[in-house]
Design a protein around this motif. Structure first.
Motif, PDB file in Angstrom:
ATOM      1  N   UNK A 198      -6.082  -6.609 -12.272  1.00  0.00           N
ATOM      2  CA  UNK A 198      -5.566  -5.745 -11.135  1.00  0.00           C
ATOM      3  C   UNK A 198      -5.843  -4.371 -11.057  1.00  0.00           C
ATOM      4  N   UNK A 199      -5.236  -3.845 -12.341  1.00  0.00           N
ATOM      5  CA  UNK A 199      -4.988  -2.357 -13.110  1.00  0.00           C
ATOM      6  C   UNK A 199      -6.607  -1.857 -12.457  1.00  0.00           C
ATOM      7  N   UNK A 200      -7.195  -2.510 -12.913  1.00  0.00           N
ATOM      8  CA  UNK A 200      -8.802  -2.140 -13.101  1.00  0.00           C
ATOM      9  C   UNK A 200      -9.702  -2.420 -12.094  1.00  0.00           C
ATOM     10  N   UNK A 259      -8.317  -0.781  -5.344  1.00  0.00           N
ATOM     11  CA  UNK A 259      -7.440   0.137  -5.762  1.00  0.00           C
ATOM     12  C   UNK A 259      -6.311  -1.803  -6.023  1.00  0.00           C
ATOM     13  N   UNK A 260      -6.930  -2.588  -6.071  1.00  0.00           N
ATOM     14  CA  UNK A 260      -6.214  -3.358  -6.546  1.00  0.00           C
ATOM     15  C   UNK A 260      -6.435  -4.397  -6.211  1.00  0.00           C
ATOM     16  N   UNK A 261      -7.100  -4.693  -4.890  1.00  0.00           N
ATOM     17  CA  UNK A 261      -6.951  -6.046  -3.638  1.00  0.00           C
ATOM     18  C   UNK A 261      -7.737  -6.461  -4.184  1.00  0.00           C
ATOM     19  N   UNK A 302       0.439  -1.732  -5.094  1.00  0.00           N
ATOM     20  CA  UNK A 302       0.893  -1.149  -6.298  1.00  0.00           C
ATOM     21  C   UNK A 302      -0.302  -1.955  -7.516  1.00  0.00           C
ATOM     22  N   UNK A 303      -2.108  -1.139  -7.221  1.00  0.00           N
ATOM     23  CA  UNK A 303      -2.926  -1.750  -8.741  1.00  0.00           C
ATOM     24  C   UNK A 303      -1.738  -2.223 -10.097  1.00  0.00           C
ATOM     25  N   UNK A 304      -0.663  -1.196 -10.315  1.00  0.00           N
ATOM     26  CA  UNK A 304       0.084  -1.026 -11.254  1.00  0.00           C
ATOM     27  C   UNK A 304       1.510  -1.993 -11.423  1.00  0.00           C
ATOM     28  N   UNK A 305       1.217  -2.944 -10.435  1.00  0.00           N
ATOM     29  CA  UNK A 305       2.076  -3.969 -10.285  1.00  0.00           C
ATOM     30  C   UNK A 305       2.788  -4.665 -11.625  1.00  0.00           C
ATOM     31  N   UNK A 306       1.705  -5.123 -12.888  1.00  0.00           N
ATOM     32  CA  UNK A 306       2.467  -5.656 -13.564  1.00  0.00           C
ATOM     33  C   UNK A 306       2.426  -4.417 -14.725  1.00  0.00           C
TER      34      UNK A 306
END
Ligand SMILES: C[S@@+](CC[C@H](N)C(=O)[O-])C[C@H]1O[C@@H](n2cnc3c(N)ncnc32)[C@H](O)[C@@H]1O
Length: 295
Positions: free
Chosen positions: A88-90, A94-96, A142-146
């Motif tokens: 997700x981060x990468x 932007x993660x979508x 939020x790509x940094x969600x996890x």
């Protein structure tokens, strides 16, 4: 009291009301019967040895059955979230792009790990399904969600839930009307149906006929019941109260919630519980507000 929180979220989650419900619990030691389980937060905190838990949403029931059987473990959740969180981060947009990949995979072939992912990466912790029963909440952007701390929090929630779900608990994926008749004298039924006129989706349609059927079944049960509903908000009253529930004991509590940080977005709703047993005078007069900041 320390409230155990579940690994999934939803807009109707009753975490803030758990201590209140616990306060008014009648002294019945039979089975906890919960026909509208949702995230499970209420059942998980009442600590009954026997429970009958039901929801029309099959993903919720599958998740908790797998945790009960041990076919879904905290370690599996950890490995999964680290792997998918990294993608997700990468991912592009932007993660979508990766959120969409998980959502499509879940819609084609639902599974509990993707269900947890969607619940925790969806906008505002909401859970909604469209007419086809497909996931219908957008990405929280939020790509940094996890991040590691968030993964640890979810993994701990899975561990806590795996401790409180007893081998004796029975899970069902049926209509509420098939479940309420299973309750006997000495049991407690806790009902948190969809609020009439709000939050309609594939697993959450709710009509006046449903409310009437629920009323008829709760009126006729030999068990004690507690029903969560709403009394009024800034704009209107819940017309179902006068129509059906005013024959029982009702207590209310102000509940404030925020959509966004601004004070002008603070809204209030007066929550109600309806029950068919006597509440001590002290409890009946006890009505204090709770303040919830939305995630
Ligand atoms: C307000 S939510 C329950 C929230 C729960 N108390 C919690 O704290 O998370 C209502 C739940 O009822 C389920 N539901 C809707 N219609 C139903 C029906 N006819 N029979 C059984 N469950 C139903 C929905 O899928 C949803 O999970």
């Amino acid at each position: 009291m320390k409230v155990i929180t579940p690994p999934i979220k939803s807009q109707g989650i009753k975490t803030k009301l758990v201590p209140w419900i616990k306060d008014i619990l009648p002294n019945e030691k039979g089975t906890w019967v919960e026909p509208f389980l949702g995230t499970g937060v209420v059942a998980f905190n009442m600590r009954y040895k026997q429970a009958i838990l039901n929801d029309t949403n099959p993903h919720i029931i599958q998740l908790y059955q797998e945790i009960q059987e041990g076919t879904l473990t905290s370690q599996m959740v950890k490995i999964y979230l680290e792997k998918e969180g990294n993608k997700l981060r990468n991912a592009g947009n932007e993660g979508y792009d990766h959120f969409r990949f998980i959502r499509d995979r879940f819609n084609d072939n639902p599974n509990s790990l993707d269900f947890i992912f969607l619940s925790r990466a969806g906008f505002n912790g909401m859970m909604r399904f469209n007419k086809k029963g497909h996931w219908n909440i957008p990405f929280c952007k939020k790509p940094e969600r996890f991040a590691q701390a968030y993964i640890t929090k979810i993994v701990n929630q899975v561990i806590n839930v795996s401790y409180v779900i007893k081998p004796e608990w029975k899970f069902y994926n049926k209509q509420f009307s098939d479940i309420i008749p299973l309750a006997k004298k000495g049991d407690v039924i806790y009902c948190d149906p969809p609020y009439y006129g709000r939050h309609v989706d594939y697993y959450n349609g709710w009509t006046e006929d449903d409310e009437e059927l629920l009323f008829n079944q709760l009126r006729d049960t030999d068990a004690k019941f507690i029903l969560s509903t709403w009394h009024h908000n800034d704009y209107r009253k819940n017309e179902m109260i006068n129509k059906f529930w005013s024959k029982f004991n009702i207590i209310t509590k102000d509940h404030f919630y925020h959509s966004g940080g601004k004070i002008e977005n603070r809204r209030s709703i007066v929550e109600a519980v309806v029950c068919n047993f006597d509440l001590g005078e002290e409890i009946a007069e006890h009505n204090h507000g709770i303040d919830e900041k939305s995630k």
